[in-house]
Motif scaffolding. Sequence first.
Motif, short mmCIF file in Angstrom:
data_model
loop_
_atom_site.label_atom_id
_atom_site.label_comp_id
_atom_site.label_asym_id
_atom_site.label_seq_id
_atom_site.Cartn_x
_atom_site.Cartn_y
_atom_site.Cartn_z
N ASP A 1 1.13 0.63 -5.27
CA ASP A 1 1.48 0.49 -3.49
C ASP A 1 0.90 1.75 -2.92
O ASP A 1 1.16 1.98 -1.92
CB ASP A 1 3.08 0.84 -3.47
N GLU B 1 -7.23 2.91 -1.52
CA GLU B 1 -8.49 3.18 -0.68
C GLU B 1 -9.55 4.02 -1.51
O GLU B 1 -10.63 3.58 -1.51
CB GLU B 1 -8.11 4.33 0.50
N GLU C 1 -1.30 3.82 -1.14
CA GLU C 1 -2.37 3.50 -0.23
C GLU C 1 -3.87 4.35 -0.31
O GLU C 1 -4.66 3.94 -0.41
CB GLU C 1 -2.12 3.66 1.33
#
Length: 74
Positions: free
Chosen positions: A18, A24, A20
């Motif tokens: 989860d 990325e 981010e």
Amino acid sequence: MGLEAIKLELIEWLTKLDDEDTIEYLRVVKDSKTEKDWADNLICEQKSGIGRGLKAIDECRVTPHEEIKKRFGL
């Protein structure tokens, strides 16, 4: 552990991820492995600027980083 087992372990881990920033980062890693060369995406002006910079280095027309830091009080 074999390569296929490692891939499956990573897939399982990724489906539960989860964070981010990590996702990325992984995308950037993936894209860096699939793209040819980052320089291929530069426009002519950027390539020209890099060429001028490399020429300045070859001709010893550069200022050391430490000197610039002192000059600007950094």
